[in-house]
Design an enzyme around this catalytic site. Structure first.
Site, mmCIF file in Angstrom:
data_model
loop_
_atom_site.group_PDB
_atom_site.id
_atom_site.type_symbol
_atom_site.label_atom_id
_atom_site.label_comp_id
_atom_site.label_asym_id
_atom_site.label_seq_id
_atom_site.Cartn_x
_atom_site.Cartn_y
_atom_site.Cartn_z
ATOM 1 N N SER A 45 0.810 -1.225 0.000
ATOM 2 C CA SER A 45 0.000 0.000 0.000
ATOM 3 C C SER A 45 0.840 1.271 0.000
ATOM 4 O O SER A 45 0.351 2.327 -0.384
ATOM 5 C CB SER A 45 -0.917 0.020 1.222
ATOM 6 O OG SER A 45 -0.150 -0.079 2.399
ATOM 7 N N ASP A 366 -4.098 7.492 8.209
ATOM 8 C CA ASP A 366 -5.149 6.574 8.651
ATOM 9 C C ASP A 366 -4.656 5.535 9.666
ATOM 10 O O ASP A 366 -5.299 4.526 9.875
ATOM 11 C CB ASP A 366 -5.755 5.864 7.431
ATOM 12 C CG ASP A 366 -4.700 5.093 6.651
ATOM 13 O OD1 ASP A 366 -3.538 5.028 7.102
ATOM 14 O OD2 ASP A 366 -5.029 4.553 5.575
ATOM 15 N N HIS A 369 -0.895 4.543 6.955
ATOM 16 C CA HIS A 369 -0.265 5.255 5.836
ATOM 17 C C HIS A 369 -0.008 6.720 6.155
ATOM 18 O O HIS A 369 -0.685 7.303 7.006
ATOM 19 C CB HIS A 369 -1.162 5.132 4.607
ATOM 20 C CG HIS A 369 -1.535 3.709 4.319
ATOM 21 N ND1 HIS A 369 -2.777 3.196 4.595
ATOM 22 C CD2 HIS A 369 -0.794 2.681 3.846
ATOM 23 C CE1 HIS A 369 -2.800 1.901 4.291
ATOM 24 N NE2 HIS A 369 -1.612 1.560 3.845
#
Ligand SMILES: *[C@@H]1O[C@H](CO)[C@@H](O)[C@H](O)[C@H]1NC(C)=O
Ligand SMILES: *[C@@H]1O[C@H](CO)[C@@H](O)[C@H](O)[C@H]1NC(C)=O
Ligand SMILES: *[C@@H]1O[C@H](CO)[C@@H](O)[C@H](O)[C@H]1NC(C)=O
Length: 403
Positions: A45, A366, A369
């Protein structure tokens, strides 16, 4: 000749290297600027620009709000490091290989998906959250893309504009940012730090194998991010209890950082070995760990304006552990109510985990990240090669400095 401490000015394109060889003075002029025509990215991610979203549904709003003004396949409010890398190289943002809608692969492709690991996991995404597109799958996709894009390109017409030219594959920059999830996977199976460390060599063996295969397919320039201080991330600190003695002076969890540092040490060794084995490869190891750790440990002191390598101290970032987009808990983070989670209250849909009012002063978007503001700060530190081994700036990363 010692290159490691050689400072390369980003604007210097022509560099003269003087070799003394049996009394002959040889002056070689090299065009150091690589002019990469494409980027092929592999990862999780930290560099997913829409892969997981294409396969399993879009990252919800408010992801993307700061820069793209709507969800854009990224787990952040804006651009990721890979976006900033593409921008700096004068290339468009990478389309996700898995995204069949509106993608353009003329200047590269992104095989990264959120939740990816180097090693295949023995669980499904619904059981554990790990992506089925592990690094081996990403390699298979890349290999397929390489071959089939050239067949399809021969059809001419608009396919020529959507797919890379043949020589782009050897001239491209190959970027990797993966490994963090391999470490957390063991902890989720209740393994101890020692047990996680014990499988790191296997993880890196598989990583090394993938680099060799990309090289075998023609890849030459590799820009490899090490793994960040996962023990400073709210999603880890919230999930895995640590004793007070395990909290370092900046508030991060030491055992998780220690395992990340161990991974990085071994990764660096692995790359030294690969450099010796692959004579035409330019392999750059980028120490993101140190950059991210200094960002988190000095958050409040750091200014956000960079001018000629001088940091102008202005407001700085706020509490590095306070999540911008989340809900409740010690860090404004709850793993069951992630960024963008909605709920219906009295017949009306409300967003439970919303964005904070100013993401530009936050580091954690979040809980897992980074915000775009943090990513920009990190990018500014690494772009000139200050955290690279060998010490080479992004634009020159096709040059093999240590042989
Ligand atoms: C998955 O299971 C296989 C077979 O038992 C094992 O060799 C492999 O290490 C496991 N993978 C992970 C990531 O634990
Ligand atoms: C890990 O330990 C927790 C708490 O004891 C337990 O609930 C969970 O099922 C365990 N997970 C695995 C994969 O064994
Ligand atoms: C939902 O409606 C009930 C009854 O009208 C009310 O008591 C309650 O406070 C409402 N809940 C919220 C979160 O607005």
């Amino acid at each position: 000749m010692e290159f490691e401490h050689f400072t390369l000015k980003p604007l210097l394109i022509i560099m003269a290297i003087i070799f003394l060889q049996q009394n002959h003075l040889l002056v070689v002029c090299l065009d150091m600027n690589c002019k990469f025509p494409a980027i092929f990215n592999f990862g999780d991610s930290n560099s997913d620009t829409g892969g997981l979203s294409a396969a399993f549904g879009q990252a919800p709003p408010p992801n993307g709000q700061t820069f793209f003004h709507s969800p854009h396949g990224r787990f952040s409010d804006g651009r990721l490091l890979i976006d900033l890398i593409a921008e700096r190289l004068g290339l468009p943002y990478l389309s996700a290989f898995l995204d069949s809608i509106g993608s353009n692969f003329n200047h590269g492709a992104n095989f990264a998906t959120a939740g990816s690991t180097i090693r295949p996991q023995n669980t499904t995404i619904s059981q554990s959250g790990y992506s089925p597109f592990d690094l081996n799958v990403q390699l298979a996709q890349y290999s397929d893309f390489l071959k089939r894009s050239q067949i399809i390109r021969k059809r001419e017409g608009f396919f020529q504009k959507l797919l890379p030219e043949e020589d782009y594959f050897s001239r491209a920059l190959y970027t990797f940012d993966i490994g963090q999830n391999d470490l957390t996977a063991g902890y989720k199976l209740n393994l101890s730090t020692e047990q996680v460390k014990a499988y790191v060599p296997d993880v890196l063996g598989q990583f090394s194998n993938v680099i060799e295969q990309v090289y075998g397919l023609g890849g030459r320039s590799f820009w490899i991010h090490n793994t960040g201080p996962v023990g400073c991330l709210p999603y880890i600190m919230d999930r895995f209890l640590v004793t007070a003695a395990e909290i370092d002076k900046y508030g991060c969890s030491s055992p998780y950082n220690e395992v990340a540092e161990y991974f990085n040490l071994r990764l660096k060794e692995t790359l030294v070995k690969l450099r010796n084995e692959l004579p035409l490869a330019a392999i750059t190891y980028v120490d993101l760990y140190s950059v991210k750790y200094s960002l988190i440990s000095q958050a409040k002191k750091l200014g956000k304006l960079m001018f000629n390598e001088i940091i102008i101290i202005i407001t700085g970032f706020e509490n590095p552990f306070e999540v911008c987009c989340g809900h409740g808990g010690k860090y404004n983070y709850n793993r069951f109510i992630k960024c963008g989670t909605k709920s219906v209250v009295n017949g009306t849909e409300i967003v439970l985990a919303k964005s904070c009012s100013d993401p530009s002063v936050r580091i954690s978007w979040d809980g897992t990240h980074f915000t775009e503001a943090a990513n920009k700060w990190i990018f500014d530190q690494i772009v000139d090669g200050s955290f690279s081994y060998p010490r080479i700036p992004l634009k020159f990363a096709c040059n093999r400095l240590i042989g």
